[in-house]
Design a protein around this motif. Sequence first.
Motif, PDB file in Angstrom:
ATOM      1  N   GLY A 290       0.809  -1.214   0.000  1.00 47.08           N
ATOM      2  CA  GLY A 290       0.000   0.000   0.000  1.00 47.08           C
ATOM      3  C   GLY A 290       0.841   1.263   0.000  1.00 47.08           C
ATOM      4  O   GLY A 290       2.041   1.254   0.277  1.00 47.08           O
ATOM      5  N   THR A 291       0.197   2.372  -0.312  1.00 41.30           N
ATOM      6  CA  THR A 291       0.829   3.687  -0.302  1.00 41.30           C
ATOM      7  C   THR A 291      -0.265   4.739  -0.155  1.00 41.30           C
ATOM      8  O   THR A 291      -1.406   4.522  -0.566  1.00 41.30           O
ATOM      9  CB  THR A 291       1.625   3.942  -1.592  1.00 41.30           C
ATOM     10  OG1 THR A 291       2.128   5.279  -1.573  1.00 41.30           O
ATOM     11  CG2 THR A 291       0.771   3.754  -2.829  1.00 41.30           C
ATOM     12  N   HIS A 292       0.084   5.874   0.454  1.00 40.21           N
ATOM     13  CA  HIS A 292      -0.893   6.961   0.597  1.00 40.21           C
ATOM     14  C   HIS A 292      -1.019   7.784  -0.676  1.00 40.21           C
ATOM     15  O   HIS A 292      -1.972   8.542  -0.829  1.00 40.21           O
ATOM     16  CB  HIS A 292      -0.501   7.875   1.766  1.00 40.21           C
ATOM     17  CG  HIS A 292      -0.581   7.194   3.103  1.00 40.21           C
ATOM     18  ND1 HIS A 292      -1.762   6.715   3.621  1.00 40.21           N
ATOM     19  CD2 HIS A 292       0.375   6.910   4.020  1.00 40.21           C
ATOM     20  CE1 HIS A 292      -1.546   6.156   4.800  1.00 40.21           C
ATOM     21  NE2 HIS A 292      -0.247   6.256   5.065  1.00 40.21           N
ATOM     22  N   ALA A 293      -0.062   7.638  -1.585  1.00 41.21           N
ATOM     23  CA  ALA A 293      -0.092   8.427  -2.815  1.00 41.21           C
ATOM     24  C   ALA A 293      -1.229   7.962  -3.724  1.00 41.21           C
ATOM     25  O   ALA A 293      -1.443   6.766  -3.899  1.00 41.21           O
ATOM     26  CB  ALA A 293       1.240   8.304  -3.540  1.00 41.21           C
ATOM     27  N   LYS A 294      -1.931   8.911  -4.295  1.00 40.64           N
ATOM     28  CA  LYS A 294      -3.003   8.567  -5.239  1.00 40.64           C
ATOM     29  C   LYS A 294      -2.440   8.409  -6.654  1.00 40.64           C
ATOM     30  O   LYS A 294      -2.819   7.499  -7.376  1.00 40.64           O
ATOM     31  CB  LYS A 294      -4.094   9.636  -5.213  1.00 40.64           C
ATOM     32  CG  LYS A 294      -4.876   9.661  -3.901  1.00 40.64           C
ATOM     33  CD  LYS A 294      -6.018  10.653  -3.960  1.00 40.64           C
ATOM     34  CE  LYS A 294      -6.826  10.612  -2.647  1.00 40.64           C
ATOM     35  NZ  LYS A 294      -7.926  11.602  -2.658  1.00 40.64           N
ATOM     36  N   VAL A 295      -1.533   9.317  -7.046  1.00 43.70           N
ATOM     37  CA  VAL A 295      -0.879   9.231  -8.349  1.00 43.70           C
ATOM     38  C   VAL A 295       0.476   8.582  -8.139  1.00 43.70           C
ATOM     39  O   VAL A 295       1.320   9.095  -7.402  1.00 43.70           O
ATOM     40  CB  VAL A 295      -0.713  10.619  -8.996  1.00 43.70           C
ATOM     41  CG1 VAL A 295       0.054  10.490 -10.320  1.00 43.70           C
ATOM     42  CG2 VAL A 295      -2.079  11.253  -9.236  1.00 43.70           C
ATOM     43  N   LEU A 296       0.697   7.442  -8.775  1.00 46.72           N
ATOM     44  CA  LEU A 296       1.936   6.692  -8.586  1.00 46.72           C
ATOM     45  C   LEU A 296       3.002   7.080  -9.608  1.00 46.72           C
ATOM     46  O   LEU A 296       4.174   7.187  -9.274  1.00 46.72           O
ATOM     47  CB  LEU A 296       1.657   5.185  -8.681  1.00 46.72           C
ATOM     48  CG  LEU A 296       0.561   4.642  -7.755  1.00 46.72           C
ATOM     49  CD1 LEU A 296       0.438   3.130  -7.926  1.00 46.72           C
ATOM     50  CD2 LEU A 296       0.831   5.007  -6.314  1.00 46.72           C
ATOM     51  N   LEU A 297       2.591   7.270 -10.847  1.00 47.61           N
ATOM     52  CA  LEU A 297       3.534   7.641 -11.918  1.00 47.61           C
ATOM     53  C   LEU A 297       2.890   8.674 -12.821  1.00 47.61           C
ATOM     54  O   LEU A 297       1.688   8.586 -13.122  1.00 47.61           O
ATOM     55  CB  LEU A 297       3.919   6.418 -12.749  1.00 47.61           C
ATOM     56  CG  LEU A 297       4.894   5.422 -12.116  1.00 47.61           C
ATOM     57  CD1 LEU A 297       4.439   4.007 -12.375  1.00 47.61           C
ATOM     58  CD2 LEU A 297       6.296   5.626 -12.667  1.00 47.61           C
ATOM     59  N   THR A 298       3.697   9.630 -13.264  1.00 50.50           N
ATOM     60  CA  THR A 298       3.239  10.652 -14.198  1.00 50.50           C
ATOM     61  C   THR A 298       4.098  10.587 -15.450  1.00 50.50           C
ATOM     62  O   THR A 298       5.339  10.627 -15.374  1.00 50.50           O
ATOM     63  CB  THR A 298       3.342  12.052 -13.579  1.00 50.50           C
ATOM     64  OG1 THR A 298       2.571  12.093 -12.374  1.00 50.50           O
ATOM     65  CG2 THR A 298       2.807  13.099 -14.542  1.00 50.50           C
ATOM     66  N   LEU A 299       3.449  10.472 -16.605  1.00 51.04           N
ATOM     67  CA  LEU A 299       4.145  10.465 -17.888  1.00 51.04           C
ATOM     68  C   LEU A 299       3.879  11.796 -18.565  1.00 51.04           C
ATOM     69  O   LEU A 299       2.729  12.120 -18.897  1.00 51.04           O
ATOM     70  CB  LEU A 299       3.655   9.318 -18.781  1.00 51.04           C
ATOM     71  CG  LEU A 299       4.127   7.893 -18.453  1.00 51.04           C
ATOM     72  CD1 LEU A 299       3.570   7.417 -17.113  1.00 51.04           C
ATOM     73  CD2 LEU A 299       3.718   6.921 -19.552  1.00 51.04           C
ATOM     74  N   GLU A 300       4.908  12.591 -18.738  1.00 53.90           N
ATOM     75  CA  GLU A 300       4.777  13.920 -19.342  1.00 53.90           C
ATOM     76  C   GLU A 300       5.223  13.867 -20.802  1.00 53.90           C
ATOM     77  O   GLU A 300       6.313  14.319 -21.148  1.00 53.90           O
ATOM     78  CB  GLU A 300       5.616  14.939 -18.547  1.00 53.90           C
ATOM     79  CG  GLU A 300       5.107  15.208 -17.134  1.00 53.90           C
ATOM     80  CD  GLU A 300       3.847  16.078 -17.121  1.00 53.90           C
ATOM     81  OE1 GLU A 300       3.398  16.504 -18.216  1.00 53.90           O
ATOM     82  OE2 GLU A 300       3.326  16.318 -16.015  1.00 53.90           O
ATOM     83  N   PHE A 319      -1.374   9.383 -16.430  1.00 52.38           N
ATOM     84  CA  PHE A 319      -1.201   9.170 -14.995  1.00 52.38           C
ATOM     85  C   PHE A 319      -1.521   7.717 -14.654  1.00 52.38           C
ATOM     86  O   PHE A 319      -2.494   7.148 -15.165  1.00 52.38           O
ATOM     87  CB  PHE A 319      -2.125  10.089 -14.184  1.00 52.38           C
ATOM     88  CG  PHE A 319      -1.909  11.552 -14.441  1.00 52.38           C
ATOM     89  CD1 PHE A 319      -0.898  12.239 -13.793  1.00 52.38           C
ATOM     90  CD2 PHE A 319      -2.706  12.238 -15.350  1.00 52.38           C
ATOM     91  CE1 PHE A 319      -0.697  13.588 -14.031  1.00 52.38           C
ATOM     92  CE2 PHE A 319      -2.510  13.583 -15.603  1.00 52.38           C
ATOM     93  CZ  PHE A 319      -1.498  14.260 -14.936  1.00 52.38           C
ATOM     94  N   ILE A 320      -0.685   7.127 -13.825  1.00 53.12           N
ATOM     95  CA  ILE A 320      -0.973   5.800 -13.278  1.00 53.12           C
ATOM     96  C   ILE A 320      -1.304   6.000 -11.806  1.00 53.12           C
ATOM     97  O   ILE A 320      -0.482   6.513 -11.044  1.00 53.12           O
ATOM     98  CB  ILE A 320       0.226   4.849 -13.438  1.00 53.12           C
ATOM     99  CG1 ILE A 320       0.568   4.670 -14.929  1.00 53.12           C
ATOM    100  CG2 ILE A 320      -0.074   3.484 -12.800  1.00 53.12           C
ATOM    101  CD1 ILE A 320       1.792   3.806 -15.180  1.00 53.12           C
ATOM    102  N   CYS A 321      -2.508   5.602 -11.425  1.00 53.97           N
ATOM    103  CA  CYS A 321      -3.006   5.885 -10.084  1.00 53.97           C
ATOM    104  C   CYS A 321      -3.164   4.599  -9.275  1.00 53.97           C
ATOM    105  O   CYS A 321      -3.153   3.486  -9.818  1.00 53.97           O
ATOM    106  CB  CYS A 321      -4.355   6.614 -10.159  1.00 53.97           C
ATOM    107  SG  CYS A 321      -4.269   8.171 -11.079  1.00 53.97           S
TER     108      CYS A 321
END
Length: 508
Positions: A290-300, A319-321
Amino acid sequence: MSLLNIRALGVTLSTDLFSNLNLSIAAGDRIGLVAANGRGKSTLLKCITGDFEPTTGEITRARGLTIGHMEQNLPAGLETLTFREAVLGALSPEQQESEGWRADVTLEELEVPEALRERRLDALSGGWQRIALVARVRVGEPDMLLLDEPTNHLDLSKIALLETWLATLPRDMPVVISSHDRAFLDAVTNRTLFLRPERSPLFALPYSEARAALDEMDAAEGRRYERDMKTAQQLRQQAAKLNNIGINSGSDLLVVKTKQLKQRAEKIEDAAKPAHLERSAGAIRLANRGTHAKVLLTLEDAEVKTPDGTPLFRTGQKFICQGDRIVLLGLNGAGKTRLVGQLRRAIEAAGASLQGIKATPSLVLGYGDQALSDLADTETPHGTIIHRFDVGDQRARSLLAGAGLSIEMQGRPVGQLSGGQKARLGMLVLRLTNPNFYLLDEPTNHLDIEGQEALERELTGSEASCLFVSHDRAFVRAVANRFWVIERRRLVEVDGPEDFFAEAALSA
């Protein structure tokens, strides 16, 4: 008309692989052969060809019947031949001299590109090597085909090619196919044999329908067994009561009645058969810290290139959430593995933006590729676990046993394990890593159907976040809740995988 009959066939090695197997193979049969890894599928095919002597039973073949048998691995020495030479070599010397055209016809049937026909097999992909094995058994025009795991290493377009090719074979040619690819079995078979140690059920249905019928049969047998055992218990309870009364009253009649009730209970117990319980090839369990982050990875709008710098596609902003289970789809060479590699490097960069991709710092990666390259062939499974994780000797042995690796296997080099055993070891390593994001490239390679379904349950049941690449249509449909497709040099999100599956089939 029956071409081959199997009667009371059984094979016992360290345990019973199967016993009392009865099967008749007739013209037009397309039989799917289903069992867990190491449960006798390949052995049965070798019994049919006469290359393996069964423990019990007999096989009778129609006079003059010829059988083409595609085994799982390239025969020794074949890898140095060109594609065409390998196919031509399956003919007798006399046929090679006078009927060499058969090889070219077969290569055309299987749509092998001209550019590949004169290349050595060891320079080709595992998928094209598999097609070469299919071509070798077809070129001699046998009366019956036996195909052992024909879709291993094939991408979707080659699987579609194989499905189309099977549909164009003479309608009366029987084909027996051992496979763990559920969607493939549904597409090409009309009968399904579930190979089991005691009784092997056969259904005149393709895999999914046959599996539903099998589950219902097992459930009905389970209910019948419970009823029988309950009846026997009630008879024994009545016998005990009558026995007490008979002893206190001195009644010989009650003693006789007691004996009769016990005999009836014993007869029911002897005749009762418990429902089949599949012996697991090893548990597959995953962890999700688990993690508290909602967005795990951002592809710009990251750019994906080949090793020599040639642009393949751009991702756009993505975005990978948390909770996303994203399947990455694309034809071979589109750049799927390149993007997976960039995502892995970005996660390992611990929060820094890398090549237009940024991962949350709390991300802990669970990575697995189709070649299981994270496992060293010279290391033992036991060494793999105790050197990587602080679990201790006994705990390591217990974990490995639970994953289906016996004490003997735990001490062998990883390179000597079967593909299925290595896959389960890889899944155990993933679990002990305790990640909160999974990055998986062809995770069902080498897993039998039991393992595939277990992995599906783990990924969906634990609400794991993941991005994966897969050619397994049934697995994609069961697991993914988001769908990314590489097309026209862009990464686009679509509503489902079916249009891509159809496109892949057309490109075959």
